[in-house]
Design a protein around this motif. Structure first.
Motif, PDB file in Angstrom:
ATOM      1  N   GLU A  79      22.825  34.644 -68.952  1.00 22.75           N
ATOM      2  CA  GLU A  79      21.485  35.357 -69.128  1.00 22.75           C
ATOM      3  C   GLU A  79      20.979  34.914 -70.279  1.00 22.75           C
ATOM      4  O   GLU A  79      19.586  34.947 -70.473  1.00 22.75           O
ATOM      5  N   ALA A  80      21.633  34.580 -71.327  1.00 24.18           N
ATOM      6  CA  ALA A  80      21.166  34.025 -72.860  1.00 24.18           C
ATOM      7  C   ALA A  80      20.327  32.647 -72.484  1.00 24.18           C
ATOM      8  O   ALA A  80      19.170  32.185 -73.073  1.00 24.18           O
ATOM      9  N   ASP A  83      17.204  33.290 -70.836  1.00 23.61           N
ATOM     10  CA  ASP A  83      16.152  33.814 -71.710  1.00 23.61           C
ATOM     11  C   ASP A  83      15.678  32.867 -72.544  1.00 23.61           C
ATOM     12  O   ASP A  83      14.264  32.798 -72.736  1.00 23.61           O
ATOM     13  N   ARG A  86      13.123  30.623 -70.643  1.00 31.27           N
ATOM     14  CA  ARG A  86      11.836  31.526 -70.431  1.00 31.27           C
ATOM     15  C   ARG A  86      11.080  31.453 -71.727  1.00 31.27           C
ATOM     16  O   ARG A  86       9.776  31.083 -71.656  1.00 31.27           O
ATOM     17  N   GLU A  87      11.624  31.543 -72.823  1.00 25.35           N
ATOM     18  CA  GLU A  87      10.759  31.628 -73.949  1.00 25.35           C
ATOM     19  C   GLU A  87      10.383  30.250 -74.482  1.00 25.35           C
ATOM     20  O   GLU A  87       9.282  30.181 -74.907  1.00 25.35           O
TER      21      GLU A  87
END
Length: 143
Positions: A79-80, A83, A86-87
């Motif tokens: 998940e990290a 993220d 995506r960032e």
């Protein structure tokens, strides 16, 4: 090429489960879980050769703990990572008032290049270009 990495020891055909690397400055051999990628100065070892590993006199062996359960990254790790991707893919946020640059306002930037739009309030007014407010007349001729 085989998808399973093999032990780096000569004639050993066992699958690698550990990675060995050396920290020469500290006289340390570090044995840890199998690295995600093959590195040029690291050695992949099977469980038997990892257990038998000894270091030269004056060197220290550091054995990092290996997670035997799970066999991969946890859901928090994935998940990290998602993220972070995506960032990084998100375009930069546009500000409502663009940064002032020279006589215009910056509208777009690509690396070291900028697209600058003219200041709408100035129109086609000429700006004094020479020193002390004198108009710019071009390059001066040699005297």
């Amino acid at each position: 090429m085989s998808p399973v990495r093999r032990c780096s020891r000569t004639a050993c055909r066992q699958p690698a489960v550990f990675t060995l690397t050396y920290v020469y400055a500290d006289s340390t051999a570090v044995l840890g879980p199998l690295a995600a990628y093959v590195e040029p100065h690291c050695y992949d070892l099977c469980a038997m050769h990892a257990d038998r590993l000894t270091a030269p006199r004056g060197w220290e062996v550091v054995r990092l703990p290996v997670e035997t359960a799970g066999g991969g990254p946890g859901s928090d790790d994935l998940e990290a990572l998602a993220d972070a991707v995506r960032e990084a893919a998100r375009p930069p946020a546009r500000s409502t008032s663009p940064d002032e640059v020279g006589e215009g306002a910056e509208t777009l930037r690509r690396g070291h290049l900028r697209v600058v739009r003219s200041d709408p309030g100035r129109g086609d007014q000429q700006r004094p270009g020479g020193p002390a407010g004198r108009p710019y007349t071009g390059p001066s001729e040699p005297r």
